[in-house]
Scaffold this motif. Structure first.
Motif, PDB file in Angstrom:
ATOM      1  N   ILE A  62      49.388  22.391 -26.082  1.00  0.00           N
ATOM      2  CA  ILE A  62      48.196  23.212 -26.502  1.00  0.00           C
ATOM      3  C   ILE A  62      48.307  24.558 -26.544  1.00  0.00           C
ATOM      4  CG2 ILE A  62      46.019  24.035 -25.147  1.00  0.00           C
ATOM      5  CD1 ILE A  62      45.825  21.205 -23.921  1.00  0.00           C
ATOM      6  N   LEU A  63      49.470  25.230 -25.800  1.00  0.00           N
ATOM      7  CA  LEU A  63      49.818  26.456 -26.018  1.00  0.00           C
ATOM      8  C   LEU A  63      50.415  26.799 -27.395  1.00  0.00           C
ATOM      9  CD1 LEU A  63      51.658  27.469 -22.695  1.00  0.00           C
ATOM     10  CD2 LEU A  63      49.530  28.451 -23.566  1.00  0.00           C
ATOM     11  N   TRP A  64      51.270  25.964 -27.959  1.00  0.00           N
ATOM     12  CA  TRP A  64      51.970  25.715 -29.231  1.00  0.00           C
ATOM     13  C   TRP A  64      50.680  25.612 -30.181  1.00  0.00           C
ATOM     14  CZ3 TRP A  64      52.101  21.574 -32.688  1.00  0.00           C
ATOM     15  CH2 TRP A  64      52.769  21.917 -33.833  1.00  0.00           C
ATOM     16  N   GLN A  65      49.726  24.764 -30.114  1.00  0.00           N
ATOM     17  CA  GLN A  65      48.672  24.347 -31.121  1.00  0.00           C
ATOM     18  C   GLN A  65      47.652  25.647 -31.193  1.00  0.00           C
ATOM     19  OE1 GLN A  65      46.909  20.849 -29.906  1.00  0.00           O
ATOM     20  NE2 GLN A  65      48.586  19.643 -30.861  1.00  0.00           N
ATOM     21  N   CYS A  66      47.480  26.476 -30.070  1.00  0.00           N
ATOM     22  CA  CYS A  66      46.654  27.639 -29.873  1.00  0.00           C
ATOM     23  C   CYS A  66      47.279  28.809 -30.804  1.00  0.00           C
ATOM     24  CB  CYS A  66      46.408  28.185 -28.422  1.00  0.00           C
ATOM     25  SG  CYS A  66      45.292  27.094 -27.595  1.00  0.00           S
ATOM     26  N   GLU A  67      48.593  28.855 -30.663  1.00  0.00           N
ATOM     27  CA  GLU A  67      49.425  29.800 -31.435  1.00  0.00           C
ATOM     28  C   GLU A  67      49.157  29.626 -32.708  1.00  0.00           C
ATOM     29  OE1 GLU A  67      53.946  31.302 -31.915  1.00  0.00           O
ATOM     30  OE2 GLU A  67      53.355  30.620 -29.854  1.00  0.00           O
ATOM     31  N   GLU A  68      49.598  28.314 -33.118  1.00  0.00           N
ATOM     32  CA  GLU A  68      49.455  27.989 -34.631  1.00  0.00           C
ATOM     33  C   GLU A  68      48.094  28.357 -35.157  1.00  0.00           C
ATOM     34  OE1 GLU A  68      51.638  26.178 -36.718  1.00  0.00           O
ATOM     35  OE2 GLU A  68      53.073  27.207 -35.243  1.00  0.00           O
ATOM     36  N   ARG A  69      46.727  28.350 -34.353  1.00  0.00           N
ATOM     37  CA  ARG A  69      45.699  28.599 -34.985  1.00  0.00           C
ATOM     38  C   ARG A  69      45.250  30.125 -34.521  1.00  0.00           C
ATOM     39  NH1 ARG A  69      45.805  23.353 -33.307  1.00  0.00           N
ATOM     40  NH2 ARG A  69      44.651  21.803 -34.408  1.00  0.00           N
ATOM     41  N   GLY A  70      46.145  30.654 -34.388  1.00  0.00           N
ATOM     42  CA  GLY A  70      45.951  32.114 -34.306  1.00  0.00           C
ATOM     43  C   GLY A  70      45.491  32.803 -33.055  1.00  0.00           C
ATOM     44  N   GLY A  76      45.211  30.700 -25.174  1.00  0.00           N
ATOM     45  CA  GLY A  76      46.027  29.636 -24.863  1.00  0.00           C
ATOM     46  C   GLY A  76      46.237  29.176 -23.566  1.00  0.00           C
ATOM     47  N   ARG A  77      46.675  30.117 -22.809  1.00  0.00           N
ATOM     48  CA  ARG A  77      46.846  29.756 -21.392  1.00  0.00           C
ATOM     49  C   ARG A  77      45.653  29.550 -20.767  1.00  0.00           C
ATOM     50  NH1 ARG A  77      50.809  34.043 -22.166  1.00  0.00           N
ATOM     51  NH2 ARG A  77      49.252  35.718 -21.560  1.00  0.00           N
ATOM     52  N   GLU A  78      44.492  29.967 -21.087  1.00  0.00           N
ATOM     53  CA  GLU A  78      43.326  29.676 -20.261  1.00  0.00           C
ATOM     54  C   GLU A  78      42.851  28.322 -20.880  1.00  0.00           C
ATOM     55  OE1 GLU A  78      38.607  30.770 -20.519  1.00  0.00           O
ATOM     56  OE2 GLU A  78      40.187  32.242 -21.197  1.00  0.00           O
ATOM     57  N   LEU A  79      43.115  27.807 -21.953  1.00  0.00           N
ATOM     58  CA  LEU A  79      42.727  26.571 -22.354  1.00  0.00           C
ATOM     59  C   LEU A  79      43.673  25.568 -21.612  1.00  0.00           C
ATOM     60  CD1 LEU A  79      42.197  27.020 -26.078  1.00  0.00           C
ATOM     61  CD2 LEU A  79      40.465  26.273 -24.253  1.00  0.00           C
ATOM     62  N   ALA A  80      44.816  25.740 -21.930  1.00  0.00           N
ATOM     63  CA  ALA A  80      45.961  24.899 -21.346  1.00  0.00           C
ATOM     64  C   ALA A  80      46.099  24.849 -19.734  1.00  0.00           C
ATOM     65  CB  ALA A  80      47.577  25.421 -21.684  1.00  0.00           C
ATOM     66  N   TYR A  81      46.107  25.844 -19.074  1.00  0.00           N
ATOM     67  CA  TYR A  81      46.230  26.259 -17.770  1.00  0.00           C
ATOM     68  C   TYR A  81      44.843  25.375 -16.872  1.00  0.00           C
ATOM     69  CZ  TYR A  81      50.440  28.886 -18.050  1.00  0.00           C
ATOM     70  OH  TYR A  81      51.669  29.498 -18.416  1.00  0.00           O
ATOM     71  N   GLU A  82      43.791  25.964 -17.356  1.00  0.00           N
ATOM     72  CA  GLU A  82      42.356  25.723 -16.614  1.00  0.00           C
ATOM     73  C   GLU A  82      42.426  24.221 -16.824  1.00  0.00           C
ATOM     74  OE1 GLU A  82      39.519  28.551 -17.297  1.00  0.00           O
ATOM     75  OE2 GLU A  82      40.537  30.115 -16.607  1.00  0.00           O
TER      76      GLU A  82
END
Length: 93
Positions: A62-70, A76-82
């Motif tokens: 998810i972190l990687w995908q968030c980065e890919e989407r800008g 990214g951390r909020e989405l992945a961690y929480e």
């Protein structure tokens, strides 16, 4: 191999790197503190470590995908961690 803006996270994060171990340890502490009933169930089933590994692997992706989407690293951390590593506490404790 592409690198990431997230420390320790590569485009295809390996399952046994230092970042994986660190995130797994953080998740396990949180799960034990906030979801003891679920941890107990997973331990009895012998699946706690596999579940932690899966959560860390998915969070890294998810972190990687968030980065890919800008998205920013914080987003990214909020989405992945929480959602995966630090889930809500057990409701009926």
């Amino acid at each position: 191999q592409r690198t990431s803006h997230y420390p320790g996270v590569q485009a295809d994060p390996p399952n046994d790197d230092a970042c994986h171990r660190q995130l797994k340890a953080m998740a396990e502490v949180h799960w034990r503190e906030h979801n003891p009933k679920r941890v107990s169930e997973l331990e009895k089933a012998g699946t706690l470590q596999n579940n932690l590994d899966s959560a860390v692997t998915l969070a890294s992706r998810i972190l990687w995908q968030c980065e890919e989407r800008g998205l920013s690293p914080d987003q990214g951390r909020e989405l992945a961690y929480e959602n995966l590593l630090l889930p809500s506490p057990d409701q009926n404790e």
